[in-house]
Write a protein that holds these residues in place. Structure first.
Motif, PDB file in Angstrom:
ATOM      1  N   VAL A 109     -24.822  -4.252  -4.246  1.00 22.53           N
ATOM      2  CA  VAL A 109     -23.360  -4.373  -4.248  1.00 22.53           C
ATOM      3  C   VAL A 109     -22.787  -3.776  -2.965  1.00 22.53           C
ATOM      4  CG1 VAL A 109     -21.235  -3.636  -5.396  1.00 22.53           C
ATOM      5  CG2 VAL A 109     -23.171  -4.450  -6.758  1.00 22.53           C
ATOM      6  N   ARG A 110     -23.292  -2.606  -2.571  1.00 20.05           N
ATOM      7  CA  ARG A 110     -22.824  -1.964  -1.330  1.00 20.05           C
ATOM      8  C   ARG A 110     -23.077  -2.873  -0.128  1.00 20.05           C
ATOM      9  NH1 ARG A 110     -25.464   0.355   2.464  1.00 20.05           N
ATOM     10  NH2 ARG A 110     -27.327   0.696   1.227  1.00 20.05           N
ATOM     11  N   GLU A 111     -24.249  -3.475  -0.070  1.00 22.20           N
ATOM     12  CA  GLU A 111     -24.577  -4.365   1.044  1.00 22.20           C
ATOM     13  C   GLU A 111     -23.673  -5.593   1.066  1.00 22.20           C
ATOM     14  OE1 GLU A 111     -28.734  -5.092   0.495  1.00 22.20           O
ATOM     15  OE2 GLU A 111     -29.306  -3.104   1.265  1.00 22.20           O
ATOM     16  N   LEU A 112     -23.369  -6.149  -0.098  1.00 22.90           N
ATOM     17  CA  LEU A 112     -22.482  -7.309  -0.158  1.00 22.90           C
ATOM     18  C   LEU A 112     -21.072  -6.958   0.302  1.00 22.90           C
ATOM     19  CD1 LEU A 112     -23.584  -8.925  -3.526  1.00 22.90           C
ATOM     20  CD2 LEU A 112     -23.940  -9.858  -1.230  1.00 22.90           C
ATOM     21  N   VAL A 113     -20.578  -5.808  -0.129  1.00 20.37           N
ATOM     22  CA  VAL A 113     -19.240  -5.372   0.277  1.00 20.37           C
ATOM     23  C   VAL A 113     -19.211  -5.115   1.779  1.00 20.37           C
ATOM     24  CG1 VAL A 113     -17.535  -3.517   0.074  1.00 20.37           C
ATOM     25  CG2 VAL A 113     -18.596  -4.474  -1.981  1.00 20.37           C
ATOM     26  N   GLN A 114     -20.222  -4.442   2.289  1.00 18.96           N
ATOM     27  CA  GLN A 114     -20.293  -4.139   3.717  1.00 18.96           C
ATOM     28  C   GLN A 114     -20.386  -5.430   4.540  1.00 18.96           C
ATOM     29  OE1 GLN A 114     -23.562  -1.611   4.727  1.00 18.96           O
ATOM     30  NE2 GLN A 114     -22.876  -1.312   6.833  1.00 18.96           N
ATOM     31  N   GLU A 115     -21.209  -6.365   4.076  1.00 19.82           N
ATOM     32  CA  GLU A 115     -21.363  -7.653   4.742  1.00 19.82           C
ATOM     33  C   GLU A 115     -20.021  -8.368   4.834  1.00 19.82           C
ATOM     34  OE1 GLU A 115     -23.078 -11.210   2.417  1.00 19.82           O
ATOM     35  OE2 GLU A 115     -24.760 -10.422   3.565  1.00 19.82           O
ATOM     36  N   ARG A 116     -19.300  -8.382   3.738  1.00 18.27           N
ATOM     37  CA  ARG A 116     -18.005  -9.066   3.678  1.00 18.27           C
ATOM     38  C   ARG A 116     -16.967  -8.344   4.549  1.00 18.27           C
ATOM     39  NH1 ARG A 116     -16.674 -14.119   1.654  1.00 18.27           N
ATOM     40  NH2 ARG A 116     -14.499 -14.077   1.084  1.00 18.27           N
ATOM     41  N   ALA A 117     -16.944  -7.015   4.493  1.00 20.89           N
ATOM     42  CA  ALA A 117     -15.979  -6.230   5.270  1.00 20.89           C
ATOM     43  C   ALA A 117     -16.198  -6.400   6.766  1.00 20.89           C
ATOM     44  CB  ALA A 117     -16.075  -4.754   4.885  1.00 20.89           C
ATOM     45  N   GLU A 118     -17.445  -6.554   7.166  1.00 20.95           N
ATOM     46  CA  GLU A 118     -17.772  -6.701   8.580  1.00 20.95           C
ATOM     47  C   GLU A 118     -17.683  -8.147   9.056  1.00 20.95           C
ATOM     48  OE1 GLU A 118     -21.649  -4.979   8.821  1.00 20.95           O
ATOM     49  OE2 GLU A 118     -20.887  -2.925   8.686  1.00 20.95           O
ATOM     50  N   GLY A 119     -17.451  -9.087   8.143  1.00 21.80           N
ATOM     51  CA  GLY A 119     -17.384 -10.496   8.503  1.00 21.80           C
ATOM     52  C   GLY A 119     -18.733 -11.053   8.913  1.00 21.80           C
TER      53      GLY A 119
ATOM     54  N   GLY B  51     -27.692 -14.776   1.823  1.00 27.62           N
ATOM     55  CA  GLY B  51     -27.955 -15.329   0.501  1.00 27.62           C
ATOM     56  C   GLY B  51     -29.434 -15.514   0.245  1.00 27.62           C
ATOM     57  N   LEU B  52     -29.742 -15.797  -1.005  1.00 29.30           N
ATOM     58  CA  LEU B  52     -31.124 -15.990  -1.403  1.00 29.30           C
ATOM     59  C   LEU B  52     -31.535 -17.456  -1.426  1.00 29.30           C
ATOM     60  CD1 LEU B  52     -31.236 -13.451  -4.364  1.00 29.30           C
ATOM     61  CD2 LEU B  52     -32.049 -13.132  -2.028  1.00 29.30           C
ATOM     62  N   SER B  53     -30.582 -18.349  -1.189  1.00 31.58           N
ATOM     63  CA  SER B  53     -30.907 -19.772  -1.250  1.00 31.58           C
ATOM     64  C   SER B  53     -30.004 -20.539  -0.298  1.00 31.58           C
ATOM     65  CB  SER B  53     -30.716 -20.295  -2.681  1.00 31.58           C
ATOM     66  OG  SER B  53     -29.340 -20.387  -2.979  1.00 31.58           O
TER      67      SER B  53
END
Length: 112
Positions: free
Chosen positions: A78-88, A93-95
């Motif tokens: 979850v932290r990685e997804l939020v960070q990924e989104r915040a940083e643009g 993804g897995l697929s």
């Protein structure tokens, strides 16, 4: 069961599905509350009490998978997804399935 049945995400009712599975000859089930992040009271009562009782009456062995809750791997994801989104950043993804990052503006996912 407190919410109206008109909400399609509430179907099929787990007890109804257990009855269907029993009719199809199922001897055991593993129930996964995939729509929930934590084992809150709805999960605990509906599954750990009502569904377990229904399965017992039907002669079906019953187990429930735990929700991810605060498991370190889930929290890290979850932290990685939020960070990924915040940083643009480009989504990792897995697929190759489309996501809201890659869909066209007029895609049905964007209209939700």
């Amino acid at each position: 069961r407190g919410a109206p049945r008109s909400q399609p995400w509430l179907e099929p009712d787990v007890n109804d599905r257990l009855e269907e599975l029993a009719g199809e000859g199922a001897e055991a089930v593993v129930v996964v509350p995939h729509g929930f992040v934590s084992d809150h009271m709805e999960v605990k009562y509906d599954l750990d009490n009502e569904a377990l009782e229904t399965a017992g009456k039907l002669g079906i062995a019953f187990e429930r998978a735990l929700s991810p809750g605060t498991h370190p791997r889930f929290v890290r994801m979850v932290r990685e997804l939020v960070q990924e989104r915040a940083e643009g950043a480009e989504p990792s993804g897995l697929s190759g399935l489309p996501s809201c990052h890659t869909c066209a503006e007029d895609c049905c996912l964007q209209k939700r």
